[in-house]
Design an enzyme around this catalytic site. Sequence first.
Site, PDB file in Angstrom:
ATOM      1  N   ASP A  67       0.914  -1.138   0.000  1.00 28.54           N
ATOM      2  CA  ASP A  67       0.000   0.000   0.000  1.00 28.54           C
ATOM      3  C   ASP A  67       0.951   1.185   0.000  1.00 28.54           C
ATOM      4  OD1 ASP A  67      -1.456   2.266   0.839  1.00 28.54           O
ATOM      5  OD2 ASP A  67      -3.068   0.928   1.430  1.00 28.54           O
ATOM      6  N   HIS A  68       1.146   1.815  -1.155  1.00 22.78           N
ATOM      7  CA  HIS A  68       2.276   2.739  -1.233  1.00 22.78           C
ATOM      8  C   HIS A  68       2.127   3.928  -0.281  1.00 22.78           C
ATOM      9  CE1 HIS A  68      -0.097   5.201  -4.099  1.00 22.78           C
ATOM     10  NE2 HIS A  68       0.750   6.161  -3.826  1.00 22.78           N
ATOM     11  N   HIS A  78      -5.627   2.812   0.773  1.00 23.44           N
ATOM     12  CA  HIS A  78      -4.906   3.955   1.330  1.00 23.44           C
ATOM     13  C   HIS A  78      -5.676   4.661   2.442  1.00 23.44           C
ATOM     14  CE1 HIS A  78      -2.672   3.126  -2.204  1.00 23.44           C
ATOM     15  NE2 HIS A  78      -3.280   3.960  -3.034  1.00 23.44           N
TER      16      HIS A  78
END
Length: 516
Positions: free
Chosen positions: A204-205, A267
Site C-alpha cells: 500500500d504505497h 490507502h
Amino acid sequence: MTTTTAGQTTGPEDNPLVEGLERLPVHPTALVIFGATGDLARRKLLPALYNLAHEGALPERFGLVGSARSEMTDDAFKQMAIQSVREFSRRAPDEKVLAKLFADTRYVIGSFDDHEVYEGLTDALDELDKTAGLSLNRCFYLSTAPRFFPVIVDCLGRHDLADREHAEVRVIIEKPFGRSLEEARKLNARVLSVFDELQVFRIDHYLGKETVQNVLALRFANNMFEPLWNRNYIDHVQITASEDIGIGSRAGYYDSAGALRDLVQNHMLQLVSLLCMEPPVAFEADAVRDEKAKVLRAISAPRPEEVAQMAVRAQYAAGTVAGADVPGYHEEEGVPEDSQTETFAALRLEVHNWRWAGVPMYLRTGKRLARKVTEIAVTLKPVPHVAFQAPQMSTGVRPNVLVLTMQPNEGVSLSIGAKIPGSRMAIRTVNMEFLYGTAFLSQSPEAYERLIIDAMRGDATLFTRNDEVEAQWRICDPILKTWETMPWPLPEYPAGSQGPAEARNLLIGDSRWRMI
Ligand code: BG6
C-alpha cells in the site's frame, strides 16, 4: 541544496535535523520485476531503484531481472530502464551510477503462465548467484494486472522458486488485492499455499510516504497530543485524498475499480488505522499491524439500509481544471457511455471502541476535484465555556484543528485562537505550522524507495497484513454491493470543483467539508 539568508549553500549533510536518516544494511539481493515494462515500473519502481543506488542504499551485490510480454533484448530493456529513470526520477541521474545500476540487468520475455518464463528466470537468477559467489536473496515484485497475481504465484511454486536454501525469498504484491472480500480471500489462500505469510509483502504505497509515517511520529513521539486523542476532546476527523487529474489512459483498470476500491479500501482505511490505533509496544511489523487490525475490526460493516446515509458516490462531468477545459468521465477514452463507476466517494464511518465511540470519521476522495491534496484534519471539540462575553469578542473563537498534510506542502498545522493586537479582547484563528521541506532541508524519498528496501530487508511493518486487507474489504464490500442495486445515473460534479453537493448530507451538526 538550499541557500541560507547568509548566502551559503547547505545540503542535508550540514543539517543536524537529518541525523538519523541513515540507511540500514541490506543482504545481497536479486529483484525480479514482473510487468517490468509497465507504467508502474517505468514511473515508480525503476526510478526508485536508481535513487536507492544513488544514496548507496542498495546492497553491494544487487541484480535486477525484468520480465514482461514485450519483445525486447536485455540491452533494449536496459535502455528502457535508463530512459525511465531520466524521465521520472526525483533527482537528475548521475550517469555513472545509472550505468552501474543496470550494467548486469537481464530481461526474460514471455507470458506469465508460460513455464519458459520461469525457466528463464531460474537461469538468470542462478547466473547472478554465480557472479556474486553466493546465494542472493530473491524478491519477486508482482507489478502486473491483478489477474496475473495467482498465476505468477502458482508458477513460482511449481518451478521451485518460492524458497531457497541459504537465502530468503520474498514476494511483493501490488494493489488491488482482490476486488471483493471473497476474491481477496481466494487470492490470499493461493498466495499462502505457496509462500509463508512472513515472505509476503502486500503493497500500500501510502505507508511508504514519509508524511504518512509521521502520523505515528506525531502521536507517539510527543506527549502533548495523546491525552487529547480520544472521544472526549475530538469532535470529528476528516480525511481527504483529492486529485485534480482524471483517469488518463487507465480507463481499463479504473472503470472496473472506481474510487472506493482504488483509494478508500486501501490507502484511506490505512490512514484511519494509523490515526486511531493504540500505541504499539514496539515499532515492529506485527506489533504495529496488530494495533491497526484492531481499529479496522472496530469499524462495523454497514448494513444495506445504512449505506445511503453513510456513503455518497458521484462521477465527474466536464469542467475546468487549472484553466483548461476537460471532458467528463463518460467522454474519457475507453469509458463505456453507461458506466456507473464512481470517480468520487465519501463516507462517514465510526470506530466502535472505547477511545473513538461517537466520533465521526469522514473520508472523501475523487478524481478531477479542485486540486491535489491528501490530508487528515482532526477537529477538537469547542471550549466548554467562552469567557469573552462582550459582543464580537468571542466571534473568532473556533475549535482547534490539527491538520496533517501528506501532500502537497507536507507538514503539520495547528489552528489556535489568538488575541488580535489592540485594546479589545478580540480573538482570531492563527496557524502554527511545521513544514517538512523547511525543517529537514531535504527532499523526502519516494514511497517506493522505502518500500522496496524494506521488502529486501524483510521488514513488513509498512506492508498490509492479510487480516488488514480482509477487514478493509469487509467495510467496503456491503457499500459496493448496495451501490450496484441503487438507481442511477449517479450524481455528478463538475471537473475542477469541490465534489458533489450530496456529500454534505453525510456531515453531522455544523460540520463542513474543508475546502479542497
Ligand atoms: C493509486 C491509485 O493507488 O494512488 C491512483 O490507483 C491514484 O488512482 C494514486 O492516483 C494516488 O497516489 P498518490 O501517491 O499520488 O497520492
